[in-house]
Scaffold this motif. Structure first.
Motif, PDB file in Angstrom:
ATOM      1  N   ILE A  10     -45.638  73.104  69.617  1.00  0.00           N
ATOM      2  CA  ILE A  10     -46.104  73.137  71.001  1.00  0.00           C
ATOM      3  C   ILE A  10     -45.564  71.934  71.752  1.00  0.00           C
ATOM      4  O   ILE A  10     -45.167  70.926  71.147  1.00  0.00           O
ATOM      5  N   THR A  11     -45.528  72.044  73.057  1.00  0.00           N
ATOM      6  CA  THR A  11     -45.094  70.940  73.903  1.00  0.00           C
ATOM      7  C   THR A  11     -46.158  70.684  74.960  1.00  0.00           C
ATOM      8  O   THR A  11     -46.538  71.591  75.695  1.00  0.00           O
ATOM      9  N   VAL A  12     -46.635  69.449  75.019  1.00  0.00           N
ATOM     10  CA  VAL A  12     -47.659  69.049  75.980  1.00  0.00           C
ATOM     11  C   VAL A  12     -46.987  68.310  77.134  1.00  0.00           C
ATOM     12  O   VAL A  12     -46.241  67.345  76.914  1.00  0.00           O
ATOM     13  N   MET A  13     -47.226  68.778  78.359  1.00  0.00           N
ATOM     14  CA  MET A  13     -46.682  68.144  79.561  1.00  0.00           C
ATOM     15  C   MET A  13     -47.814  67.409  80.273  1.00  0.00           C
ATOM     16  O   MET A  13     -48.873  67.996  80.531  1.00  0.00           O
ATOM     17  N   MET A  14     -47.580  66.139  80.623  1.00  0.00           N
ATOM     18  CA  MET A  14     -48.633  65.334  81.236  1.00  0.00           C
ATOM     19  C   MET A  14     -48.076  64.518  82.400  1.00  0.00           C
ATOM     20  O   MET A  14     -46.875  64.259  82.473  1.00  0.00           O
ATOM     21  N   GLY A  15     -48.964  64.121  83.295  1.00  0.00           N
ATOM     22  CA  GLY A  15     -48.588  63.208  84.364  1.00  0.00           C
ATOM     23  C   GLY A  15     -48.167  63.903  85.628  1.00  0.00           C
ATOM     24  O   GLY A  15     -48.968  64.446  86.369  1.00  0.00           O
ATOM     25  N   GLY A  16     -46.862  63.883  85.906  1.00  0.00           N
ATOM     26  CA  GLY A  16     -46.353  64.458  87.147  1.00  0.00           C
ATOM     27  C   GLY A  16     -46.882  63.703  88.349  1.00  0.00           C
ATOM     28  O   GLY A  16     -46.907  62.466  88.374  1.00  0.00           O
ATOM     29  N   HIS A  17     -47.326  64.431  89.360  1.00  0.00           N
ATOM     30  CA  HIS A  17     -47.864  63.813  90.581  1.00  0.00           C
ATOM     31  C   HIS A  17     -48.991  62.839  90.257  1.00  0.00           C
ATOM     32  O   HIS A  17     -49.214  61.868  90.988  1.00  0.00           O
ATOM     33  N   TRP A  18     -49.689  63.071  89.162  1.00  0.00           N
ATOM     34  CA  TRP A  18     -50.856  62.266  88.795  1.00  0.00           C
ATOM     35  C   TRP A  18     -50.517  61.239  87.709  1.00  0.00           C
ATOM     36  O   TRP A  18     -51.422  60.716  87.066  1.00  0.00           O
ATOM     37  N   LEU A  43     -32.220  59.932 102.101  1.00  0.00           N
ATOM     38  CA  LEU A  43     -32.207  60.313 100.684  1.00  0.00           C
ATOM     39  C   LEU A  43     -33.452  59.796  99.974  1.00  0.00           C
ATOM     40  O   LEU A  43     -34.041  60.486  99.140  1.00  0.00           O
ATOM     41  N   LEU A  44     -33.871  58.585 100.327  1.00  0.00           N
ATOM     42  CA  LEU A  44     -35.051  58.002  99.697  1.00  0.00           C
ATOM     43  C   LEU A  44     -36.345  58.695 100.122  1.00  0.00           C
ATOM     44  O   LEU A  44     -37.388  58.511  99.484  1.00  0.00           O
ATOM     45  N   SER A  45     -36.291  59.487 101.175  1.00  0.00           N
ATOM     46  CA  SER A  45     -37.499  60.185 101.633  1.00  0.00           C
ATOM     47  C   SER A  45     -37.842  61.386 100.741  1.00  0.00           C
ATOM     48  O   SER A  45     -38.877  62.015 100.938  1.00  0.00           O
ATOM     49  N   ILE A  46     -36.974  61.694  99.776  1.00  0.00           N
ATOM     50  CA  ILE A  46     -37.271  62.747  98.800  1.00  0.00           C
ATOM     51  C   ILE A  46     -37.947  62.093  97.604  1.00  0.00           C
ATOM     52  O   ILE A  46     -37.310  61.351  96.856  1.00  0.00           O
ATOM     53  N   PRO A  47     -39.256  62.332  97.408  1.00  0.00           N
ATOM     54  CA  PRO A  47     -39.966  61.668  96.305  1.00  0.00           C
ATOM     55  C   PRO A  47     -39.702  62.337  94.959  1.00  0.00           C
ATOM     56  O   PRO A  47     -39.305  63.505  94.895  1.00  0.00           O
ATOM     57  N   TYR A  48     -39.944  61.582  93.897  1.00  0.00           N
ATOM     58  CA  TYR A  48     -39.807  62.076  92.524  1.00  0.00           C
ATOM     59  C   TYR A  48     -41.069  61.738  91.741  1.00  0.00           C
ATOM     60  O   TYR A  48     -41.806  60.827  92.118  1.00  0.00           O
ATOM     61  N   VAL A  49     -41.295  62.466  90.652  1.00  0.00           N
ATOM     62  CA  VAL A  49     -42.441  62.184  89.781  1.00  0.00           C
ATOM     63  C   VAL A  49     -41.985  61.943  88.350  1.00  0.00           C
ATOM     64  O   VAL A  49     -40.901  62.372  87.939  1.00  0.00           O
ATOM     65  N   ASP A  50     -42.836  61.242  87.609  1.00  0.00           N
ATOM     66  CA  ASP A  50     -42.620  60.978  86.191  1.00  0.00           C
ATOM     67  C   ASP A  50     -43.430  61.990  85.370  1.00  0.00           C
ATOM     68  O   ASP A  50     -44.555  62.335  85.736  1.00  0.00           O
ATOM     69  N   VAL A  51     -42.853  62.423  84.261  1.00  0.00           N
ATOM     70  CA  VAL A  51     -43.530  63.388  83.388  1.00  0.00           C
ATOM     71  C   VAL A  51     -43.472  62.895  81.950  1.00  0.00           C
ATOM     72  O   VAL A  51     -42.425  62.416  81.492  1.00  0.00           O
ATOM     73  N   VAL A  52     -44.594  63.009  81.254  1.00  0.00           N
ATOM     74  CA  VAL A  52     -44.632  62.717  79.817  1.00  0.00           C
ATOM     75  C   VAL A  52     -44.523  64.043  79.062  1.00  0.00           C
ATOM     76  O   VAL A  52     -45.260  64.994  79.348  1.00  0.00           O
ATOM     77  N   VAL A  53     -43.590  64.103  78.135  1.00  0.00           N
ATOM     78  CA  VAL A  53     -43.392  65.296  77.309  1.00  0.00           C
ATOM     79  C   VAL A  53     -43.673  64.919  75.859  1.00  0.00           C
ATOM     80  O   VAL A  53     -43.041  64.007  75.316  1.00  0.00           O
ATOM     81  N   GLY A  93     -46.638  73.677  86.800  1.00  0.00           N
ATOM     82  CA  GLY A  93     -45.693  74.156  85.800  1.00  0.00           C
ATOM     83  C   GLY A  93     -44.255  74.111  86.251  1.00  0.00           C
ATOM     84  O   GLY A  93     -43.346  73.888  85.446  1.00  0.00           O
ATOM     85  N   ILE A  94     -44.020  74.302  87.533  1.00  0.00           N
ATOM     86  CA  ILE A  94     -42.641  74.370  88.035  1.00  0.00           C
ATOM     87  C   ILE A  94     -42.076  72.995  88.343  1.00  0.00           C
ATOM     88  O   ILE A  94     -40.948  72.677  87.954  1.00  0.00           O
ATOM     89  N   CYS A  95     -42.841  72.165  89.045  1.00  0.00           N
ATOM     90  CA  CYS A  95     -42.276  70.867  89.459  1.00  0.00           C
ATOM     91  C   CYS A  95     -43.223  69.705  89.216  1.00  0.00           C
ATOM     92  O   CYS A  95     -42.966  68.605  89.717  1.00  0.00           O
ATOM     93  N   ALA A  96     -44.309  69.919  88.452  1.00  0.00           N
ATOM     94  CA  ALA A  96     -45.271  68.864  88.148  1.00  0.00           C
ATOM     95  C   ALA A  96     -45.846  68.246  89.416  1.00  0.00           C
ATOM     96  O   ALA A  96     -46.170  67.051  89.448  1.00  0.00           O
TER      97      ALA A  96
END
Length: 477
Positions: free
Chosen positions: A369-377, A313-323, A168-171
């Motif tokens: 409602i809002t559906v959050m999907m993906g993140g790390h996965w 800087l590149l060693s900090i990973p990011y994730v994609d989220v579907v909203v 919920g906080i950072c996916a």
């Protein structure tokens, strides 16, 4: 000193606000996109009386970071939509686990009874902490928040309390996220006192704890009101995007130049008081740069001159989220009142969580409602080639809404956003990683300051306070 801010998200705009407030001189904010606000985006449908948020929707008023944001909101004279702690969306938090919606305990009574999805009363987890041996982690080392919670409180708490909270906080995956991300003080209590509960008790008599409480003295009237009325969270009239929009208006009215569609392609430095930013048609020399860009974007700008900094800087990973925002004409579709629900990763579903927007705010007879999907996965569920279409993503979201909430009808209106690289991941060792980045900047005397979600916290309060602290560290302009 001529300064510039890279990035027109909430952190960059806040940096601009604090530069102006401290030094009172015009400067320029450069934003690559045609709008300010970054991932904060509100979409109003006023004729129907509802709105969508594709990014953050509420802000917590707690502590020094919360007080700092409320001071800013008060200065901008923004109308508030508070949610008191007595409201159902503040009291009721849920999980979808083991094929059912589970209401998490919200009173001491929940500690002594068996509450699904847990198989034992939660007080047993507290006993586990009290009887577990001292930390096996070397002092000043880091570990994952999952490992820490499993050690101190047991696997069920790690799987069904902490892991979905991290979603919920950072996916993110709690098995990779640093315990210092959310629980640094608790981790340090364990390191110092040999247990979490012991540490919490001892810390009440600790001078550093009392000093931190005394630090929250710069209280705005709005912060005092939030404390008096016991706000759990709040939003803004017409959506949270009013915050960056109002910040931009405030700055431009005071001769700060906010340039949109201005993507920086290179950033090079020449000594401690000269930087050159390269844009499409020109080079802009400045004395200092405050970057609120995502770490991976700044890495590309500095790669040619400072490849080591770029790599860090590149060693900090990011994730994609579907909203996926969904609106239904019927306001009787939700069987539970609350902020929403989270889905533990052990359930192996594409959904991170579902937010009950129409429980939080008046939506004029609509269910939203809002559906959050993906993140790390994200790659696991949506990484196929070619990537899924908006319709396919919407279909997945609706399928999960039917499964979890039992809402069988189709929405009247919807929006699908795929937010690429939207949330940085504070993986194990993140604090030391950020220290290394800032030490590099300091040792090479680069006229560069870093603020934003990549470094000091991912929440709105965090990035605003990050901007303020970095501006406070600037030399006289």
């Amino acid at each position: 000193m001529k300064t510039a801010v890279l990035g027109g998200g909430i952190s960059g705009l806040s940096a601009g606000y604090y530069i102006l407030r401290r030094f009172g001189k015009p400067f320029t904010i450069y934003e690559a996109s045609p709008r300010v606000g970054g991932w904060i985006r509100s979409e109003w449908h006023k004729n129907q009386g509802f709105f969508f948020e594709s990014g953050p929707r509420t802000i917590r008023p707690k502590g020094l970071p919360g007080a700092n944001t409320l001071e800013l909101v008060e200065e901008l004279q923004l109308p508030i939509k508070p949610i008191p702690s007595s409201h159902a969306s503040a009291r009721n938090r849920m999980l979808y686990a083991k094929n059912q919606i589970c209401m998490l305990p919200n009173s001491p009574k929940g500690l002594v009874s068996v509450v699904p999805p847990f198989s034992k009363p939660l007080y047993r987890a507290l006993i586990h902490d009290l009887t577990t041996a001292d930390s096996v982690v070397a002092k000043n080392q880091d570990e994952s928040i999952y490992s820490f919670v499993q050690r101190r409180f047991g696997k069920e708490i790690a799987d069904y309390a902490i892991s979905p909270m991290i979603c919920g906080i950072c996916a993110g995956d709690a098995r990779e996220i640093s315990v210092r991300f959310l629980m640094e003080s608790i981790f340090e209590h364990e390191q110092k006192y040999g247990g979490v509960l012991k540490g919490l008790l001892y810390s009440r008599f600790n001078d550093k704890y009392n000093a931190l409480k005394d630090k929250i003295q710069v209280e705005s009237n709005l912060y005092k009101r939030a404390c008096k009325e016991k706000w759990a969270m709040y939003s803004l009239e017409d959506g949270l995007e009013q915050l960056p929009r109002s910040l931009r208006k405030y700055l431009t009215e005071r001769n700060v130049n906010v340039q949109l569609n201005s993507k920086c392609h290179n950033l090079r430095f020449n000594g401690a008081d000269k930087a050159v930013m390269s844009f499409k048609n020109t080079d802009v020399p400045v004395s200092h740069v405050v970057s609120s860009l995502p770490a991976y974007q700044l890495a590309q700008l500095t790669k040619a001159q400072h490849p080591s900094l770029s790599a860090q800087l590149l060693s900090i990973p990011y994730v994609d989220v579907v909203v996926v925002n969904l609106q239904y004409d019927n306001d009787q579709l939700l069987k539970h009142n609350g902020f929403g629900l989270l889905v533990p990763p052990v359930e192996n579903l594409p959904v991170l969580g579902i937010i009950f927007d129409s429980c939080c705010f008046d939506m004029a007879g609509n269910t939203v409602i809002t559906v959050m999907m993906g993140g790390h996965w994200f790659d696991k569920w949506f990484g196929q080639q070619p990537p899924p279409s908006q319709k396919e993503l919407r279909d997945v979201a609706q399928q999960q809404v039917r499964r979890i909430l039992g809402i069988m009808e189709d929405p009247k209106f919807s929006r699908v956003h795929t937010l690429h690289k939207c949330i940085p991941q504070y993986t194990v060792g993140h604090k030391r990683r950020v220290q290394g980045i800032r030490e590099y900047i300091k040792s090479y005397k680069l006229p560069l300051s870093l603020c934003g979600a990549a470094y000091d916290g991912v929440g709105i309060n965090d990035v605003i306070l990050s901007a303020r602290n970095q501006v406070d560290n600037l030399l006289e302009i």
